[in-house]
Enzyme design. Structure first.
Site, short mmCIF file in Angstrom:
data_model
loop_
_atom_site.label_atom_id
_atom_site.label_comp_id
_atom_site.label_asym_id
_atom_site.label_seq_id
_atom_site.Cartn_x
_atom_site.Cartn_y
_atom_site.Cartn_z
N GLU A 156 0.15 80.86 4.20
CA GLU A 156 1.51 80.41 3.98
C GLU A 156 2.16 81.06 2.77
O GLU A 156 3.30 81.48 2.82
CB GLU A 156 1.53 78.89 3.81
CG GLU A 156 1.32 78.19 5.14
CD GLU A 156 1.23 76.70 5.00
OE1 GLU A 156 0.94 76.22 3.89
OE2 GLU A 156 1.45 76.02 6.00
N GLU B 9 9.62 49.19 -23.83
CA GLU B 9 10.95 48.62 -23.87
C GLU B 9 11.77 49.07 -25.07
O GLU B 9 12.98 49.07 -25.03
CB GLU B 9 10.86 47.09 -23.84
CG GLU B 9 10.62 46.60 -22.43
CD GLU B 9 10.45 45.11 -22.33
OE1 GLU B 9 10.42 44.45 -23.37
OE2 GLU B 9 10.33 44.62 -21.21
#
Lengths: 591, 114
Positions: free
Chosen positions: A81, A321
């Site tokens: 490929e 956070e």
């Protein structure tokens, strides 16, 4: 080229059991060798199948590159490929220097160009050309490993599938005869593992790769579908592709064989240390700090990191956070100066939104950061950020692997977890309690218009810990713990506690005064009593003297009376009887 | 295909012609070993060329086992493979060449008419 990160990593090789085992060729890919029990079967063909973009080519390539660099096994990459140039460019970003390997004859590319429109079938044919090419390639560098990527391209590039099938079957036999360890990749079919049913021909080892989306985040997984003649991990194992290639997390199946330390490390809060048997956490243990919002979880985490840095140890804070600057600012207000540790290189921050990557990438990045920085303390704040839409199981698996990873390295880990208001305190979003060694619960207490925060040790394995509730105060000198008031009305904290304490003090004062009064009264009474006794004594003495004197008087009077009678007798010439008796009584006088 | 009035009579005559004519059609037949299939392909190739390109072709038979590197250079996967290198464009067919019509069509060769 192999990355030093992987080279230096101690690879947990399964100890070789005495019994005869299938010969295996290690892939060198972290984690994969553990799952397959040592690698792919030597001298046999392994089928790697999966949908497009799931990492088949990369896995195969890494197998060759690592084989060439780590195990001195040259390899041939037969590609249907991608051209060698494309492949080279594609994997260069992963740090593989293919050109150097090709120059040193460790790697050989064999690009097979097939263009269906250019080939007309004019009768019987076979794939001998392919065999010749492969044989030539193998011989020219003495290859031990072969990759054929993707052999199914033959079906689109050549006519007559029935011939192709027969030839592919022959190819696999031929590969086995050649004794090379081969990987054949195949695109996943709709109902079969591969579109062309290659799994029928390759029956020794089949690996399936999967690439699925969950909550818009990609999760890669690997599964050993079949491994003839060998035991293998049967689960789906997450893996990821990062800048070092494929990395599989080692792994829950590793087992529980970490070294255990009896050393203790401070929590950063003196009273908390004393609650934990006076010494703090065990080194290498896992600590969970859970609590509702705003109860000081992050601050406890920061205190712990701060304490580690004070001891001269390294620490990492993984924040999901807050940004590092924000944490530094916020902690400064609580009297914890983290910036100096960052400057002196003892503390690292890693901030990333949970949604930034998939769980696996998060885990891998954490592990890489830990691996590179080698901290003794790790804080993850907060854990629940990972939870989104029912992936608790994955998060738990992630945590378990992170915990195992850290325990193996004697790293003390502190995780915070936000308890949603209204849920039981002992509830965490991720049911992690079983893998936690020390669990500290923070809870807020609302009472008479005030909200305060209490802390207690829910559990702490292997130590006698305090079971009492303490009040947690965030002062400008860090976290401080106070005794909470525990009375008939339950636990009181904050001003309620100080009110209660004042009331108690007043009560005690009254009591004390009463007692003093009583004592005074008693003393006075004693004094009165004593003076009474003295008076009575005096009186008694007086009487005694009087009575003595009285007796003497009586006696004197009696003597006097006797004398008088004698005289009277003499005067009145008393009769003889009387004389005789008186003579008897007083013979001298009767003469 | 360009028509060359000079060459056509020579081909019809079957005479040995100039180099330019021999090299008008250059064909390479790649086989692997002298298997029955290979032998059949060689015979078929010769037959087709003689039939259709007599005198102006060159057919080279290459055994890949003798020169395995050529398989890579020429991108041979399936054998037997017949490649027409000249005139351009390069065309190729695979198989034992038993279907002459498809060979000629596949290689874009003129069929002998008349």
């Amino acid at each position: 080229m192999a990355k030093p990160a992987h080279k230096s990593k101690p690879r947990a090789k399964p100890s070789t059991p005495p019994r005869q085992q299938l010969a295996k060729s290690p892939t060198g890919i972290p984690g994969l060798d553990e799952i397959t029990g040592g690698g792919f079967p030597t001298g046999r063909t392994t089928l790697v199948c999966g949908g497009s973009g799931c990492g088949k080519t990369l896995l195969a390539m890494e197998f060759l590159v690592r084989g060439a660099t780590q195990f001195d096994e040259p390899g041939v990459f037969m590609s249907f490929e991608e051209t060698p140039r494309e492949l080279n460019d594609n994997v260069a970003s992963l740090g593989f220097d293919l050109q150097s390997l090709i120059r040193r004859k460790k790697l050989l590319f064999e690009y097979v160009y097939l263009e269906r429109s250019e080939i007309e079938e004019t009768g019987e044919f076979n794939l001998e050309g392919l065999f010749i090419r492969l044989a030539h390639a193998i011989e020219s560098i003495g290859a031990k490993r072969v990759v054929i990527d993707t052999i199914e391209s033959l079906f689109s590039g050549l006519p007559n599938p029935s011939i192709l099938r027969a030839e592919i079957r022959r190819l696999f036999r031929w590969l086995k005869e050649k004794g090379v360890t081969a990987i054949v990749t195949g695109e996943r079919g709709s109902e079969t593992l591969t579109r062309q049913g290659l799994e029928e021909y390759v029956s020794d080892c089949v690996i399936m790769l999967d690439n699925r989306l969950h909550e818009q985040i990609c999760l890669r997984r690997l599964r050993v579908v079949k491994y003839r003649g060998s035991t293998h991990g049967t689960n789906e194992y997450p893996f990821l592709i990062d800048e070092d290639g494929i990395a599989m997390m080692p792994i829950t199946s590793i087992g529980l064989e970490q070294d255990i330390s009896t050393q203790r490390v401070s929590t950063g809060v003196q009273r908390l240390d004393s609650m934990l048997g006076g010494k703090g956490y065990y080194r290498g243990s896992t600590v969970l700090v859970s609590g509702t919002a705003g109860t000081g979880k992050s601050t406890l985490g920061a205190s712990f990191a701060d304490a580690a840095c004070r001891r001269g140890e390294r620490a990492i804070i993984f924040s999901l956070e807050e940004s590092p600057k924000q944490i530094i600012r916020n902690m400064r207000s609580a009297g914890i100066d983290l910036e100096r540790w960052v400057r002196s290189g003892l503390l690292q921050f890693h901030s990333a939104r949970p949604s930034m990557y998939g769980l696996e990438t998060h885990l891998s990045l954490m592990q890489k950061a830990i691996h590179a920085f080698k901290p003794q303390a790790v804080v993850v704040d907060p854990l629940n950020s990972f939870v989104s839409g029912g992936n608790e199981i994955d998060v738990k698996a992630l945590l378990m692997r992170l915990v195992d990873f850290m325990k193996c390295r004697q790293i003390t880990g502190l995780f915070t977890s936000l308890t949603t208001a209204g849920t039981p305190i002992e509830h965490t979003d991720i049911a992690v309690s079983s893998i936690i060694d020390t669990w500290i619960v923070l809870r807020d207490i609302e009472y008479s218009g005030e909200r305060t925060c209490a802390v207690y040790v829910l559990k702490s394995r292997g130590m006698a810990h305090s079971k009492q509730l303490r009040e947690l105060l965030l002062t400008d000198k860090g976290v401080q713990l106070r005794d909470a008031y525990i009375g008939l009305g339950g636990v009181l904290t904050g001003t309620a506690r100080s009110n209660q304490e004042a009331a108690e003090r007043a009560e005690q004062l009254v009591l004390k005064q009463q007692m003093e009064l009583g004592q005074q009264e008693l003393a006075t009474k004693r004094q009165i009593l004593e003076s009474q006794i003295a008076a009575m004594r005096a009186e008694f003495a007086l009487r005694e003297v009087a009575s003595l004197k009285n007796t003497e008087q009586q006696r004197a009077l009696e003597t006097l009376a006797t004398e008088q009678r004698k005289q009277m007798g003499r005067f009145r010439s008393a009769d003889k009887l009387k004389l005789a008796s008186s003579q008897r009584a007083n013979p001298r006088k009767s003469k | 295909m360009k028509k060359n009035p000079v060459k056509d009579p020579s081909r019809e005559n079957g005479e040995v012609t100039a180099d330019a004519d021999i090299n008008k059609y250059v064909l390479k037949l790649y086989v692997a070993d002298m298997t029955p299939g290979s032998v059949r392909a060689i015979a078929n190739a010769k037959h087709i060329c003689e039939e259709n390109l007599a005198g102006c072709y060159r057919l080279e038979v290459i055994d890949l086992y003798q020169q395995p590197h050529l398989a890579k250079d020429e991108q041979i996967t399936a054998v037997p493979a017949l490649i027409k290198t000249l005139p351009l464009p390069v065309r190729r067919v695979v198989g034992d060449l038993s279907d002459a019509v498809r060979v000629l069509a596949g290689l874009d060769l003129p069929r002998k008419t008349t």
